[in-house]
Motif scaffolding. Structure first.
Motif, PDB file in Angstrom:
ATOM      1  N   PRO A  52      -1.709 -49.650 -89.467  1.00 62.03           N
ATOM      2  CA  PRO A  52      -1.568 -49.530 -88.009  1.00 62.03           C
ATOM      3  C   PRO A  52      -0.919 -50.773 -87.418  1.00 62.03           C
ATOM      4  O   PRO A  52      -0.973 -51.854 -88.009  1.00 62.03           O
ATOM      5  CB  PRO A  52      -3.027 -49.392 -87.543  1.00 62.03           C
ATOM      6  N   ASP A  53      -0.333 -50.592 -86.240  1.00 64.15           N
ATOM      7  CA  ASP A  53       0.163 -51.770 -85.533  1.00 64.15           C
ATOM      8  C   ASP A  53      -1.038 -52.555 -85.007  1.00 64.15           C
ATOM      9  O   ASP A  53      -2.182 -52.109 -85.114  1.00 64.15           O
ATOM     10  CB  ASP A  53       1.144 -51.387 -84.421  1.00 64.15           C
ATOM     11  N   TYR A  54      -0.784 -53.728 -84.459  1.00 62.05           N
ATOM     12  CA  TYR A  54      -1.868 -54.615 -84.044  1.00 62.05           C
ATOM     13  C   TYR A  54      -2.793 -53.953 -83.019  1.00 62.05           C
ATOM     14  O   TYR A  54      -4.012 -54.040 -83.120  1.00 62.05           O
ATOM     15  CB  TYR A  54      -1.307 -55.924 -83.481  1.00 62.05           C
ATOM     16  N   ASP A  55      -2.220 -53.272 -82.039  1.00 59.04           N
ATOM     17  CA  ASP A  55      -3.016 -52.610 -81.013  1.00 59.04           C
ATOM     18  C   ASP A  55      -3.955 -51.576 -81.632  1.00 59.04           C
ATOM     19  O   ASP A  55      -5.147 -51.536 -81.322  1.00 59.04           O
ATOM     20  CB  ASP A  55      -2.109 -51.957 -79.968  1.00 59.04           C
ATOM     21  N   MET A  56      -3.416 -50.733 -82.505  1.00 56.27           N
ATOM     22  CA  MET A  56      -4.246 -49.701 -83.135  1.00 56.27           C
ATOM     23  C   MET A  56      -5.288 -50.335 -84.058  1.00 56.27           C
ATOM     24  O   MET A  56      -6.428 -49.863 -84.131  1.00 56.27           O
ATOM     25  CB  MET A  56      -3.383 -48.697 -83.901  1.00 56.27           C
ATOM     26  N   LEU A  57      -4.923 -51.381 -84.768  1.00 55.90           N
ATOM     27  CA  LEU A  57      -5.872 -52.078 -85.628  1.00 55.90           C
ATOM     28  C   LEU A  57      -7.074 -52.553 -84.815  1.00 55.90           C
ATOM     29  O   LEU A  57      -8.226 -52.346 -85.206  1.00 55.90           O
ATOM     30  CB  LEU A  57      -5.186 -53.260 -86.314  1.00 55.90           C
ATOM     31  N   CYS A  58      -6.807 -53.165 -83.675  1.00 56.68           N
ATOM     32  CA  CYS A  58      -7.894 -53.638 -82.809  1.00 56.68           C
ATOM     33  C   CYS A  58      -8.718 -52.474 -82.258  1.00 56.68           C
ATOM     34  O   CYS A  58      -9.955 -52.565 -82.194  1.00 56.68           O
ATOM     35  CB  CYS A  58      -7.329 -54.468 -81.660  1.00 56.68           C
ATOM     36  N   ARG A  59      -8.059 -51.397 -81.888  1.00 50.37           N
ATOM     37  CA  ARG A  59      -8.780 -50.224 -81.379  1.00 50.37           C
ATOM     38  C   ARG A  59      -9.687 -49.635 -82.455  1.00 50.37           C
ATOM     39  O   ARG A  59     -10.828 -49.259 -82.174  1.00 50.37           O
ATOM     40  CB  ARG A  59      -7.787 -49.174 -80.875  1.00 50.37           C
ATOM     41  N   ILE A  60      -9.191 -49.545 -83.689  1.00 51.76           N
ATOM     42  CA  ILE A  60     -10.004 -49.023 -84.790  1.00 51.76           C
ATOM     43  C   ILE A  60     -11.208 -49.925 -85.021  1.00 51.76           C
ATOM     44  O   ILE A  60     -12.346 -49.445 -85.120  1.00 51.76           O
ATOM     45  CB  ILE A  60      -9.162 -48.878 -86.077  1.00 51.76           C
ATOM     46  N   ALA A  61     -10.971 -51.229 -85.096  1.00 48.98           N
ATOM     47  CA  ALA A  61     -12.069 -52.181 -85.334  1.00 48.98           C
ATOM     48  C   ALA A  61     -13.115 -52.087 -84.227  1.00 48.98           C
ATOM     49  O   ALA A  61     -14.322 -51.990 -84.512  1.00 48.98           O
ATOM     50  CB  ALA A  61     -11.525 -53.598 -85.444  1.00 48.98           C
ATOM     51  N   ASN A  62     -12.680 -52.104 -82.983  1.00 45.21           N
ATOM     52  CA  ASN A  62     -13.620 -52.022 -81.865  1.00 45.21           C
ATOM     53  C   ASN A  62     -14.379 -50.703 -81.871  1.00 45.21           C
ATOM     54  O   ASN A  62     -15.592 -50.677 -81.659  1.00 45.21           O
ATOM     55  CB  ASN A  62     -12.894 -52.202 -80.529  1.00 45.21           C
ATOM     56  N   HIS A  63     -13.685 -49.625 -82.106  1.00 46.16           N
ATOM     57  CA  HIS A  63     -14.314 -48.302 -82.089  1.00 46.16           C
ATOM     58  C   HIS A  63     -15.351 -48.153 -83.208  1.00 46.16           C
ATOM     59  O   HIS A  63     -16.382 -47.523 -83.019  1.00 46.16           O
ATOM     60  CB  HIS A  63     -13.255 -47.211 -82.188  1.00 46.16           C
ATOM     61  N   LEU A  64     -15.061 -48.735 -84.360  1.00 45.61           N
ATOM     62  CA  LEU A  64     -15.979 -48.612 -85.499  1.00 45.61           C
ATOM     63  C   LEU A  64     -16.965 -49.777 -85.572  1.00 45.61           C
ATOM     64  O   LEU A  64     -17.775 -49.850 -86.501  1.00 45.61           O
ATOM     65  CB  LEU A  64     -15.183 -48.514 -86.801  1.00 45.61           C
ATOM     66  N   SER A  65     -16.922 -50.674 -84.593  1.00 40.82           N
ATOM     67  CA  SER A  65     -17.839 -51.827 -84.501  1.00 40.82           C
ATOM     68  C   SER A  65     -17.802 -52.717 -85.728  1.00 40.82           C
ATOM     69  O   SER A  65     -18.838 -53.137 -86.248  1.00 40.82           O
ATOM     70  CB  SER A  65     -19.279 -51.351 -84.238  1.00 40.82           C
ATOM     71  N   VAL A  66     -16.590 -52.994 -86.200  1.00 40.28           N
ATOM     72  CA  VAL A  66     -16.398 -53.947 -87.292  1.00 40.28           C
ATOM     73  C   VAL A  66     -15.290 -54.914 -86.870  1.00 40.28           C
ATOM     74  O   VAL A  66     -14.547 -54.644 -85.939  1.00 40.28           O
ATOM     75  CB  VAL A  66     -16.029 -53.277 -88.639  1.00 40.28           C
ATOM     76  N   SER A  67     -15.201 -56.020 -87.573  1.00 42.91           N
ATOM     77  CA  SER A  67     -14.175 -56.993 -87.226  1.00 42.91           C
ATOM     78  C   SER A  67     -12.837 -56.620 -87.859  1.00 42.91           C
ATOM     79  O   SER A  67     -12.781 -55.946 -88.901  1.00 42.91           O
ATOM     80  CB  SER A  67     -14.588 -58.391 -87.691  1.00 42.91           C
TER      81      SER A  67
END
Length: 91
Positions: free
Chosen positions: A47-62
């Motif tokens: 994923p691009d950076y934005d999607m990477l951050c969205r995935i991490a935040n949504h799944l509650s992981v870093s």
């Protein structure tokens, strides 16, 4: 040594399994296509950076965990995963 794509792919699948969440569910919740999540999970793309951050935040992981920079999830991340599993059992 594993590639960044392979590490991300493994970590994404691991967290989805822990959360008992399908790739299709994640795609819907993130307003993206199931094909995009599938491609990440198969290690075909990242994923691009934005999607990477969205995935991490949504799944509650870093992001560091998803990228393989740290080997384990934190206690707070584990608590969030456990809490979501309990909520899903109650439903």
């Amino acid at each position: 040594m594993q590639t960044a794509k392979a590490i991300f792919s493994e970590r994404l699948k691991e967290i989805l399994e822990l959360r008992e969440k399908s790739q299709a569910q994640l795609a819907k919740e993130l307003d993206t296509t199931p094909q995009a999540i599938s491609s990440y999970a198969k290690g075909k793309t990242t994923p691009d950076y934005d999607m990477l951050c969205r995935i991490a935040n949504h799944l509650s992981v870093s992001v560091d965990f998803l990228l393989g920079n740290v080997q384990t999830i934190t206690n707070e991340e584990q608590i969030a995963i456990t809490a979501e599993a309990i909520r899903n059992l109650i439903r």
